[in-house]
Motif scaffolding. Structure first.
Motif, mmCIF file in Angstrom:
data_model
loop_
_atom_site.group_PDB
_atom_site.id
_atom_site.type_symbol
_atom_site.label_atom_id
_atom_site.label_comp_id
_atom_site.label_asym_id
_atom_site.label_seq_id
_atom_site.Cartn_x
_atom_site.Cartn_y
_atom_site.Cartn_z
ATOM 1 N N ALA A 1 14.924 -27.043 -40.851
ATOM 2 C CA ALA A 1 14.414 -26.955 -39.870
ATOM 3 C C ALA A 1 13.360 -25.579 -39.474
ATOM 4 C CB ALA A 1 14.893 -27.899 -38.687
ATOM 5 N N GLU A 2 14.497 -24.799 -39.570
ATOM 6 C CA GLU A 2 14.607 -23.711 -39.148
ATOM 7 C C GLU A 2 13.851 -22.714 -39.846
ATOM 8 O OE1 GLU A 2 14.766 -19.908 -36.826
ATOM 9 O OE2 GLU A 2 16.179 -21.535 -37.152
ATOM 10 N N ARG A 3 13.928 -23.377 -41.501
ATOM 11 C CA ARG A 3 12.300 -22.500 -42.472
ATOM 12 C C ARG A 3 10.912 -23.260 -42.105
ATOM 13 N NH1 ARG A 3 16.169 -24.182 -46.459
ATOM 14 N NH2 ARG A 3 14.616 -26.245 -46.488
ATOM 15 N N THR A 4 10.870 -24.908 -41.045
ATOM 16 C CA THR A 4 9.710 -25.208 -40.782
ATOM 17 C C THR A 4 9.103 -24.307 -39.618
ATOM 18 O OG1 THR A 4 10.459 -27.414 -41.974
ATOM 19 C CG2 THR A 4 8.281 -27.202 -39.882
ATOM 20 N N MET A 5 9.680 -24.502 -38.797
ATOM 21 C CA MET A 5 9.621 -23.321 -37.720
ATOM 22 C C MET A 5 9.145 -21.823 -37.616
ATOM 23 S SD MET A 5 9.889 -23.172 -34.485
ATOM 24 C CE MET A 5 10.378 -24.267 -33.472
ATOM 25 N N LYS A 6 10.312 -21.456 -38.903
ATOM 26 C CA LYS A 6 9.458 -19.855 -38.750
ATOM 27 C C LYS A 6 7.519 -19.897 -39.201
ATOM 28 C CE LYS A 6 13.854 -17.101 -39.650
ATOM 29 N NZ LYS A 6 15.018 -16.541 -40.516
ATOM 30 N N ALA A 7 7.978 -21.170 -40.154
ATOM 31 C CA ALA A 7 6.800 -21.187 -40.494
ATOM 32 C C ALA A 7 5.847 -21.144 -39.674
ATOM 33 C CB ALA A 7 6.505 -22.579 -42.217
ATOM 34 N N MET A 8 5.559 -21.915 -39.362
ATOM 35 C CA MET A 8 4.758 -22.623 -38.226
ATOM 36 C C MET A 8 4.111 -21.356 -36.947
ATOM 37 S SD MET A 8 5.022 -25.093 -34.582
ATOM 38 C CE MET A 8 6.217 -24.099 -33.790
ATOM 39 N N LEU A 9 5.747 -20.686 -36.903
ATOM 40 C CA LEU A 9 5.074 -19.359 -35.736
ATOM 41 C C LEU A 9 4.424 -18.408 -36.145
ATOM 42 C CD1 LEU A 9 8.611 -19.494 -34.680
ATOM 43 C CD2 LEU A 9 6.576 -19.930 -32.906
ATOM 44 N N SER A 10 4.644 -18.663 -38.042
ATOM 45 C CA SER A 10 3.274 -17.543 -38.560
ATOM 46 C C SER A 10 2.191 -17.962 -38.908
ATOM 47 C CB SER A 10 3.858 -17.288 -40.036
ATOM 48 O OG SER A 10 3.865 -18.323 -41.089
ATOM 49 N N MET A 11 1.749 -18.758 -38.328
ATOM 50 C CA MET A 11 0.624 -19.281 -38.380
ATOM 51 C C MET A 11 -0.699 -20.015 -37.354
ATOM 52 S SD MET A 11 1.595 -23.065 -40.857
ATOM 53 C CE MET A 11 2.141 -23.096 -42.311
ATOM 54 N N LEU B 1 9.676 -32.640 -38.780
ATOM 55 C CA LEU B 1 9.936 -31.715 -39.500
ATOM 56 C C LEU B 1 10.783 -30.817 -39.172
ATOM 57 C CD1 LEU B 1 5.924 -31.206 -41.144
ATOM 58 C CD2 LEU B 1 8.533 -32.154 -42.813
ATOM 59 N N LEU B 2 10.467 -30.637 -37.936
ATOM 60 C CA LEU B 2 10.873 -29.934 -36.559
ATOM 61 C C LEU B 2 12.293 -30.297 -36.501
ATOM 62 C CD1 LEU B 2 8.353 -28.521 -34.305
ATOM 63 C CD2 LEU B 2 9.722 -27.080 -36.402
ATOM 64 N N THR B 3 12.548 -31.398 -36.566
ATOM 65 C CA THR B 3 13.907 -31.864 -36.456
ATOM 66 C C THR B 3 14.291 -32.181 -37.207
ATOM 67 O OG1 THR B 3 13.511 -33.999 -35.550
ATOM 68 C CG2 THR B 3 13.407 -32.652 -33.727
ATOM 69 N N ASP B 4 14.481 -32.157 -39.082
ATOM 70 C CA ASP B 4 15.140 -32.235 -40.065
ATOM 71 C C ASP B 4 16.398 -32.623 -39.574
ATOM 72 O OD1 ASP B 4 13.671 -32.487 -43.505
ATOM 73 O OD2 ASP B 4 15.817 -31.949 -42.661
ATOM 74 N N PRO B 5 17.582 -33.354 -40.628
ATOM 75 C CA PRO B 5 18.519 -33.280 -40.648
ATOM 76 C C PRO B 5 19.394 -32.376 -40.833
ATOM 77 C CG PRO B 5 17.626 -35.878 -40.923
ATOM 78 C CD PRO B 5 16.039 -34.654 -40.911
ATOM 79 N N ALA C 1 1.940 -26.757 -46.108
ATOM 80 C CA ALA C 1 2.310 -25.760 -45.681
ATOM 81 C C ALA C 1 3.748 -25.261 -45.423
ATOM 82 C CB ALA C 1 2.054 -23.918 -45.444
ATOM 83 N N LEU C 2 3.811 -26.755 -43.924
ATOM 84 C CA LEU C 2 5.033 -27.102 -42.778
ATOM 85 C C LEU C 2 5.816 -27.912 -44.257
ATOM 86 C CD1 LEU C 2 2.812 -27.333 -39.588
ATOM 87 C CD2 LEU C 2 4.534 -25.917 -40.860
ATOM 88 N N ARG C 3 5.335 -28.906 -44.814
ATOM 89 C CA ARG C 3 6.512 -29.526 -45.169
ATOM 90 C C ARG C 3 6.946 -29.087 -46.879
ATOM 91 N NH1 ARG C 3 1.553 -34.013 -47.115
ATOM 92 N NH2 ARG C 3 1.688 -34.278 -45.074
ATOM 93 N N ASP C 4 6.443 -27.450 -47.089
ATOM 94 C CA ASP C 4 6.955 -26.685 -48.404
ATOM 95 C C ASP C 4 8.026 -26.145 -47.620
ATOM 96 O OD1 ASP C 4 5.343 -28.848 -49.636
ATOM 97 O OD2 ASP C 4 4.063 -27.001 -50.154
ATOM 98 N N ALA C 5 7.959 -25.856 -46.722
ATOM 99 C CA ALA C 5 9.070 -24.405 -45.457
ATOM 100 C C ALA C 5 9.943 -25.143 -45.949
ATOM 101 C CB ALA C 5 8.855 -24.580 -44.560
#
Length: 154
Positions: A133-143, A124-128, A150-154
């Motif tokens: 990938a940036e939205r996933t990182m931001k979501a992760m940093l808020s958890m 998820l963090l290295t999505d093409p 929620a990471l998939r949906d980011a």
């Protein structure tokens, strides 16, 4: 015996910690060996010096070395979690009596830092799609505890 075995320094709780972790991880987890201080010290003769134990097939050594060197986040144990149920179960068990952290990190009751990493997180963090990938990182940093959906949906 594996070539490299992580050694965890405890202040008298090595056996207790090993038993706690074995109860959490089950399966291929067990105490392999216990050694005791002798008359020469530096600990009290008969007290546990080291506990060699296995968690999910990985060997560790717990050393009752004293209070001089407490655990820090500079080293952590990363656990590959297959699904949300495993993340939830391990989060509850390992954080009990400890401290919940950010981004899937926590400290257990002994001060050991753990990372509970969903198996699909690296993908998820290295999505093409860099925006995804940036939205996933931001979501992760808020958890605290990671929420896979929620990471998939980011």
């Amino acid at each position: 015996m594996q070539k490299i075995t992580p050694c965890l320094w405890y202040d008298g709780q090595a056996k207790e910690a090993a038993e706690h972790y074995i109860a959490i991880f089950g399966g291929d987890s067990r105490i392999l060996d216990i050694s005791y201080y002798g008359e020469a010290g530096p600990g009290q003769a008969g007290d546990v010096l080291t506990v060699t134990f296995s968690l999910a097939g990985q060997e560790y050594m717990g050393l009752n070395g004293g209070p001089q060197f407490p655990f820090t986040e500079a080293i952590s144990l990363a656990v590959d979690c297959a699904d949300q149920a495993e993340v939830d179960r391990l989060w509850a068990a390992l954080s009990e009596g400890g401290e919940e952290g950010q981004c899937g990190w926590l400290k257990d009751r002994y001060g050991v830092s753990w990372q509970l990493v969903p198996s699909e997180l690296p993908q998820l963090l290295t999505d093409p799609d860099p925006a995804k990938a940036e939205r996933t990182m931001k979501a992760m940093l808020s958890m605290g505890k990671l929420d896979i959906q929620a990471l998939r949906d980011a």
